[in-house]
Design a protein around this motif. Structure first.
Motif, PDB file in Angstrom:
ATOM      1  N   GLU A 428     -19.743   7.391  -2.356  1.00 16.37           N
ATOM      2  CA  GLU A 428     -18.594   6.590  -2.791  1.00 16.37           C
ATOM      3  C   GLU A 428     -17.501   7.417  -3.460  1.00 16.37           C
ATOM      4  OE1 GLU A 428     -21.522   4.388  -3.672  1.00 16.37           O
ATOM      5  OE2 GLU A 428     -21.110   2.860  -2.134  1.00 16.37           O
ATOM      6  N   THR A 429     -17.844   8.636  -3.838  1.00 18.77           N
ATOM      7  CA  THR A 429     -16.833   9.454  -4.527  1.00 18.77           C
ATOM      8  C   THR A 429     -16.057  10.331  -3.544  1.00 18.77           C
ATOM      9  OG1 THR A 429     -18.329  11.312  -4.853  1.00 18.77           O
ATOM     10  CG2 THR A 429     -18.340   9.624  -6.564  1.00 18.77           C
ATOM     11  N   LEU A 430     -16.331  10.175  -2.267  1.00 18.96           N
ATOM     12  CA  LEU A 430     -15.687  11.036  -1.275  1.00 18.96           C
ATOM     13  C   LEU A 430     -14.389  10.452  -0.762  1.00 18.96           C
ATOM     14  CD1 LEU A 430     -18.817  11.748   0.884  1.00 18.96           C
ATOM     15  CD2 LEU A 430     -17.761  13.282  -0.766  1.00 18.96           C
ATOM     16  N   GLN A 431     -13.542  11.341  -0.303  1.00 20.76           N
ATOM     17  CA  GLN A 431     -12.341  10.872   0.371  1.00 20.76           C
ATOM     18  C   GLN A 431     -12.413  11.400   1.786  1.00 20.76           C
ATOM     19  OE1 GLN A 431      -8.682  12.304  -1.142  1.00 20.76           O
ATOM     20  NE2 GLN A 431      -8.134  10.275  -1.934  1.00 20.76           N
ATOM     21  N   LEU A 432     -11.869  10.676   2.730  1.00 17.18           N
ATOM     22  CA  LEU A 432     -12.069  11.083   4.112  1.00 17.18           C
ATOM     23  C   LEU A 432     -11.586  12.495   4.403  1.00 17.18           C
ATOM     24  CD1 LEU A 432     -11.330   7.852   6.113  1.00 17.18           C
ATOM     25  CD2 LEU A 432     -13.501   8.844   5.461  1.00 17.18           C
ATOM     26  N   THR A 433     -10.315  12.744   4.223  1.00 15.34           N
ATOM     27  CA  THR A 433      -9.841  14.100   4.544  1.00 15.34           C
ATOM     28  C   THR A 433      -9.136  14.715   3.337  1.00 15.34           C
ATOM     29  OG1 THR A 433      -7.853  13.098   5.425  1.00 15.34           O
ATOM     30  CG2 THR A 433      -9.530  13.721   7.019  1.00 15.34           C
ATOM     31  N   GLY A 434      -9.171  14.000   2.219  1.00 17.24           N
ATOM     32  CA  GLY A 434      -8.373  14.432   1.066  1.00 17.24           C
ATOM     33  C   GLY A 434      -9.097  15.396   0.150  1.00 17.24           C
ATOM     34  N   LYS A 435      -8.557  15.530  -1.054  1.00 22.32           N
ATOM     35  CA  LYS A 435      -9.031  16.596  -1.933  1.00 22.32           C
ATOM     36  C   LYS A 435      -9.910  16.083  -3.065  1.00 22.32           C
ATOM     37  CE  LYS A 435      -4.674  19.016  -1.197  1.00 22.32           C
ATOM     38  NZ  LYS A 435      -3.904  17.857  -0.684  1.00 22.32           N
ATOM     39  N   LYS A 436     -10.133  14.762  -3.122  1.00 21.06           N
ATOM     40  CA  LYS A 436     -10.741  14.184  -4.317  1.00 21.06           C
ATOM     41  C   LYS A 436     -12.044  14.864  -4.710  1.00 21.06           C
ATOM     42  CE  LYS A 436     -11.749   9.459  -5.543  1.00 21.06           C
ATOM     43  NZ  LYS A 436     -11.680   8.189  -4.879  1.00 21.06           N
ATOM     44  N   ARG A 437     -12.955  14.967  -3.762  1.00 20.12           N
ATOM     45  CA  ARG A 437     -14.270  15.525  -4.109  1.00 20.12           C
ATOM     46  C   ARG A 437     -14.828  16.188  -2.861  1.00 20.12           C
ATOM     47  NH1 ARG A 437     -18.741  16.233  -5.998  1.00 20.12           N
ATOM     48  NH2 ARG A 437     -20.508  14.970  -6.620  1.00 20.12           N
ATOM     49  N   ARG A 438     -15.407  17.330  -3.048  1.00 20.08           N
ATOM     50  CA  ARG A 438     -15.937  18.042  -1.877  1.00 20.08           C
ATOM     51  C   ARG A 438     -17.434  18.128  -1.978  1.00 20.08           C
ATOM     52  NH1 ARG A 438     -12.953  20.518   1.871  1.00 20.08           N
ATOM     53  NH2 ARG A 438     -10.738  20.416   1.466  1.00 20.08           N
ATOM     54  N   LEU A 439     -18.082  17.938  -0.867  1.00 17.95           N
ATOM     55  CA  LEU A 439     -19.534  18.129  -0.829  1.00 17.95           C
ATOM     56  C   LEU A 439     -19.802  19.555  -0.407  1.00 17.95           C
ATOM     57  CD1 LEU A 439     -20.795  14.999   1.121  1.00 17.95           C
ATOM     58  CD2 LEU A 439     -21.019  15.441  -1.320  1.00 17.95           C
ATOM     59  N   SER A 440     -20.891  20.084  -0.907  1.00 24.24           N
ATOM     60  CA  SER A 440     -21.246  21.413  -0.438  1.00 24.24           C
ATOM     61  C   SER A 440     -22.182  21.234   0.766  1.00 24.24           C
ATOM     62  CB  SER A 440     -21.922  22.158  -1.586  1.00 24.24           C
ATOM     63  OG  SER A 440     -22.700  23.179  -1.070  1.00 24.24           O
ATOM     64  N   LEU A 441     -21.640  21.493   1.960  1.00 28.18           N
ATOM     65  CA  LEU A 441     -22.420  21.325   3.194  1.00 28.18           C
ATOM     66  C   LEU A 441     -22.369  22.627   3.985  1.00 28.18           C
ATOM     67  CD1 LEU A 441     -21.184  17.777   4.278  1.00 28.18           C
ATOM     68  CD2 LEU A 441     -23.402  18.353   3.337  1.00 28.18           C
ATOM     69  N   PRO A 442     -23.379  23.467   3.817  1.00 26.21           N
ATOM     70  CA  PRO A 442     -23.329  24.796   4.442  1.00 26.21           C
ATOM     71  C   PRO A 442     -23.150  24.746   5.962  1.00 26.21           C
ATOM     72  CG  PRO A 442     -25.291  24.537   3.067  1.00 26.21           C
ATOM     73  CD  PRO A 442     -24.581  23.240   3.043  1.00 26.21           C
ATOM     74  N   ALA A 443     -23.781  23.797   6.641  1.00 24.33           N
ATOM     75  CA  ALA A 443     -23.661  23.756   8.107  1.00 24.33           C
ATOM     76  C   ALA A 443     -22.222  23.427   8.509  1.00 24.33           C
ATOM     77  CB  ALA A 443     -24.632  22.740   8.688  1.00 24.33           C
ATOM     78  N   LEU A 444     -21.599  22.515   7.757  1.00 19.99           N
ATOM     79  CA  LEU A 444     -20.200  22.169   8.025  1.00 19.99           C
ATOM     80  C   LEU A 444     -19.307  23.383   7.768  1.00 19.99           C
ATOM     81  CD1 LEU A 444     -17.828  20.155   8.477  1.00 19.99           C
ATOM     82  CD2 LEU A 444     -17.984  19.588   6.050  1.00 19.99           C
ATOM     83  N   GLU A 445     -19.558  24.059   6.644  1.00 15.01           N
ATOM     84  CA  GLU A 445     -18.724  25.224   6.316  1.00 15.01           C
ATOM     85  C   GLU A 445     -18.869  26.319   7.374  1.00 15.01           C
ATOM     86  OE1 GLU A 445     -19.896  25.984   2.254  1.00 15.01           O
ATOM     87  OE2 GLU A 445     -19.140  23.971   1.739  1.00 15.01           O
ATOM     88  N   ARG A 446     -20.086  26.492   7.857  1.00 12.51           N
ATOM     89  CA  ARG A 446     -20.297  27.503   8.903  1.00 12.51           C
ATOM     90  C   ARG A 446     -19.542  27.130  10.184  1.00 12.51           C
ATOM     91  NH1 ARG A 446     -25.404  28.143   7.222  1.00 12.51           N
ATOM     92  NH2 ARG A 446     -26.215  26.566   8.630  1.00 12.51           N
ATOM     93  N   ALA A 447     -19.600  25.843  10.523  1.00 12.50           N
ATOM     94  CA  ALA A 447     -18.903  25.392  11.742  1.00 12.50           C
ATOM     95  C   ALA A 447     -17.405  25.623  11.594  1.00 12.50           C
ATOM     96  CB  ALA A 447     -19.196  23.916  12.001  1.00 12.50           C
ATOM     97  N   GLN A 448     -16.860  25.284  10.417  1.00  9.29           N
ATOM     98  CA  GLN A 448     -15.418  25.480  10.204  1.00  9.29           C
ATOM     99  C   GLN A 448     -15.052  26.962  10.300  1.00  9.29           C
ATOM    100  OE1 GLN A 448     -15.462  23.396   6.446  1.00  9.29           O
ATOM    101  NE2 GLN A 448     -14.225  21.722   7.246  1.00  9.29           N
ATOM    102  N   ALA A 449     -15.874  27.799   9.654  1.00 10.56           N
ATOM    103  CA  ALA A 449     -15.580  29.240   9.641  1.00 10.56           C
ATOM    104  C   ALA A 449     -15.675  29.825  11.049  1.00 10.56           C
ATOM    105  CB  ALA A 449     -16.539  29.951   8.697  1.00 10.56           C
ATOM    106  N   ARG A 450     -16.698  29.434  11.798  1.00  5.04           N
ATOM    107  CA  ARG A 450     -16.910  29.994  13.127  1.00  5.04           C
ATOM    108  C   ARG A 450     -15.781  29.583  14.074  1.00  5.04           C
ATOM    109  NH1 ARG A 450     -21.974  31.415  14.850  1.00  5.04           N
ATOM    110  NH2 ARG A 450     -22.288  31.768  12.641  1.00  5.04           N
ATOM    111  N   LEU A 451     -15.359  28.318  13.962  1.00  5.35           N
ATOM    112  CA  LEU A 451     -14.270  27.857  14.841  1.00  5.35           C
ATOM    113  C   LEU A 451     -12.968  28.565  14.476  1.00  5.35           C
ATOM    114  CD1 LEU A 451     -15.294  24.103  15.002  1.00  5.35           C
ATOM    115  CD2 LEU A 451     -14.996  25.593  16.984  1.00  5.35           C
ATOM    116  N   THR A 452     -12.764  28.795  13.182  1.00  2.00           N
ATOM    117  CA  THR A 452     -11.556  29.507  12.752  1.00  2.00           C
ATOM    118  C   THR A 452     -11.559  30.912  13.356  1.00  2.00           C
ATOM    119  OG1 THR A 452     -11.648  28.280  10.689  1.00  2.00           O
ATOM    120  CG2 THR A 452     -10.234  30.227  10.702  1.00  2.00           C
ATOM    121  N   GLU A 453     -12.701  31.572  13.257  1.00  2.00           N
ATOM    122  CA  GLU A 453     -12.820  32.923  13.807  1.00  2.00           C
ATOM    123  C   GLU A 453     -12.537  32.914  15.313  1.00  2.00           C
ATOM    124  OE1 GLU A 453     -16.299  35.992  13.615  1.00  2.00           O
ATOM    125  OE2 GLU A 453     -16.798  34.260  12.374  1.00  2.00           O
ATOM    126  N   MET A 454     -13.091  31.899  15.975  1.00  2.00           N
ATOM    127  CA  MET A 454     -12.939  31.826  17.426  1.00  2.00           C
ATOM    128  C   MET A 454     -11.461  31.645  17.813  1.00  2.00           C
ATOM    129  SD  MET A 454     -14.539  29.141  20.109  1.00  2.00           S
ATOM    130  CE  MET A 454     -13.141  28.099  20.381  1.00  2.00           C
TER     131      MET A 454
END
Ligand code: PMP
Ligand code: GLU
Length: 467
Positions: A428-454
């Motif tokens: 309930e404390t999350l925002q869809l794409t905004g800055k309010k609160r971030r979850l630490s999700l290593p798999a998501l972060e890896r996917a974002q980093a890998r796609l950026t690199e690609m």
């Protein structure tokens, strides 16, 4: 003396004699791309190859404890249940649909089955006519329709219009199909959509329903992701506007994270024709699966009976799926990858055509080759647009974000579940794409980093990635 053994081949077959022959419909039938990819990723991981798994859509939160207890208690229900489902479950689903989704129906119009997939397949057998399918649409619809002996008519949608399905495109497809001698009488839609993650808005649903009514087409609406709307767009079933001609389906697989339970339902129109379809469905089901596993039906009662913590669990699952899909969507749009904004479920449908020439330099011309490149060069599993019936050269992929919630370091089932419960607790404390609160999700972060690199790699002319 019987000498036939001496003439057998090493595999036990007599020469020239083939005891097993495939029917023509199954000779070229490949296994579903979704399930194949999931198995391929499991094999890669077992062989020690790290893989970012965007290739399979599975809601994988821990089972709600009330459902767990209900199934344990139902283990002794070993008798066959009625073909269309136990009456208490059909009633509970009817009440649930009225309470949670504002859809009025009675238990008599509901059929329970071993997943919504076999129910959809059965309906495609029972109903008359060829099948209109939006392009892209979920991998299993076209094979199911063809197995049922139907012609499939693709209805083109436009990536720049977020793959909206319009009455104009439907009318054009209908005219073309009739010219080709087809008889389209069924339109199968899916909202929220797998693969695009989009959801029809009210005006689109109404226009679609009106078109189907005027064209005298049965509308099958696959609503398996309805409860997983992310919150910025209301889920509206076409059944609201076309109750006499719309059949909709749902089940436990997505909202209740229980795909392996194999329990789904179909809701038929409250008319004489709906009653006839129900009778045919009952007959077909009685000859194929007899009944849905009785203990699972008993346990499913808990899911559809009002209970605050279960309702909270479903709501929170939707928020977390929305958050994860939203985060990857934001990362992709920042990289300049066109992609429809996700509104429900856990899919993204990015378009890599801006990199067509960079990809061509690497020998990649089709979505199949692109998916292969992502897997082999970047360890990212995704499905090509071609398995959703897109043109092979459309450079779109389906990313499923549901498995990006998986914790990294869990060493036991209990640890994994605790991490996922903690995510749900923060929903309930999350925002869809905004800055309010971030979850630490290593798999998501890896996917974002890998796609950026690609993408950075593709942006550098004349380079090719080396492992
Ligand atoms: N429709 C769509 C669009 C799906 O993604 C799935 C996922 N399995 C299904 C239907 C099948 O659901 P079920 O598990 O109820 O058979
Ligand atoms: N719905 C899931 C997907 O599209 C997989 C399960 C299935 O195909 O039955 O990835």
């Amino acid at each position: 003396m019987n000498t036939s053994h001496s003439q057998e081949t090493p595999t036990g077959e007599a020469p020239g004699h083939v005891p097993l022959r495939l029917a023509s419909a199954t000779q070229t039938l490949p296994p579903s791309a979704t399930l194949s990819m999931n198995e391929a990723v499991a094999k890669r991981r077992a062989a020690g190859r790290e893989t970012i798994h965007l290739g399979f859509g599975e809601a994988a939160f821990p089972l709600h404890p009330l459902l767990k207890t209900a199934l344990a208690e139902a283990a002794t229900h070993t008798s066959y249940a009625p073909v269309l489902g136990i009456p208490a479950l059909r009633q509970a689903i009817a009440a649930y649909l009225a309470r949670k989704r504002g859809l009025t129906c009675s238990a008599d119009h509901i059929a329970v089955g071993p997943g919504s997939k076999p129910l959809l397949y059965a309906l495609l057998h029972i109903l008359e006519g060829d099948v209109l399918l939006p392009v892209p649409s979920w991998v299993s619809y076209a094979p199911m329709a063809r197995l049922a002996g139907r012609r499939v008519i693709g209805v083109q949608t436009e990536p720049h219009d977020h793959h909206r399905l319009t009455p104009q495109a439907l009318a054009q497809a209908m005219t073309r199909a009739r010219k080709d001698g087809a008889n389209p009488r069924i339109l199968l839609v899916n909202t929220p959509s797998n693969p695009t993650g989009s959801m029809f808005d009210r005006a689109d649903v109404e226009a679609l329903a009106c078109w189907a009514r005027e064209a005298e087409v049965t509308l099958i609406s696959d609503e398996i992701y309805a409860e997983l709307a992310h919150g910025w767009r209301e889920h509206i079933s076409p059944a609201r506007f076309y109750p006499e001609g719309c059949i909709f389906t749902g089940g436990l697989s997505k909202a209740f994270s229980a795909g392996g339970w194999r329990l789904g339902y179909a809701v038929l129109p409250p008319t004489m024709a709906g009653k006839e379809v129900m009778q045919a469905l009952r007959a077909l089901a009685s000859e194929i699966w007899s009944t849905t596993a009785t203990p699972l039906q008993e346990a499913a009662l808990a899911a559809f009976t009002p209970h605050a913590t279960i309702e909270q669990y479903v709501h929170r699952s939707a928020l977390v799926h929305g958050y994860v899909a939203g985060q990857l969507y934001t990362a992709l749009t920042r990289l300049g990858v066109p992609c429809p904004r996700p509104a429900g479920g856990f899919y993204l449908y990015p378009d890599f055509s801006p990199w067509r020439s960079a990809l061509q330099e690497r020998g990649i011309r089709t979505s199949q080759e692109l998916a292969h490149y992502l897997l082999e060069e970047w360890d990212i599993a995704a499905l090509p647009g071609s398995v959703f019936d897109e043109e092979p050269t459309a450079l779109r992929l389906r990313f499923s974000t549901s498995l990006l919630c998986e914790p990294d370091r869990a060493t036991s089932v209990d640890e994994r579940e605790a991490a996922l419960w903690s995510l749900l607790d923060q929903a309930e404390t999350l925002q869809l794409t905004g800055k309010k609160r971030r979850l630490s999700l290593p798999a998501l972060e890896r996917a974002q980093a890998r796609l950026t690199e690609m993408i950075q790699e593709l942006d550098r002319p004349g380079t090719s990635h080396v492992q």
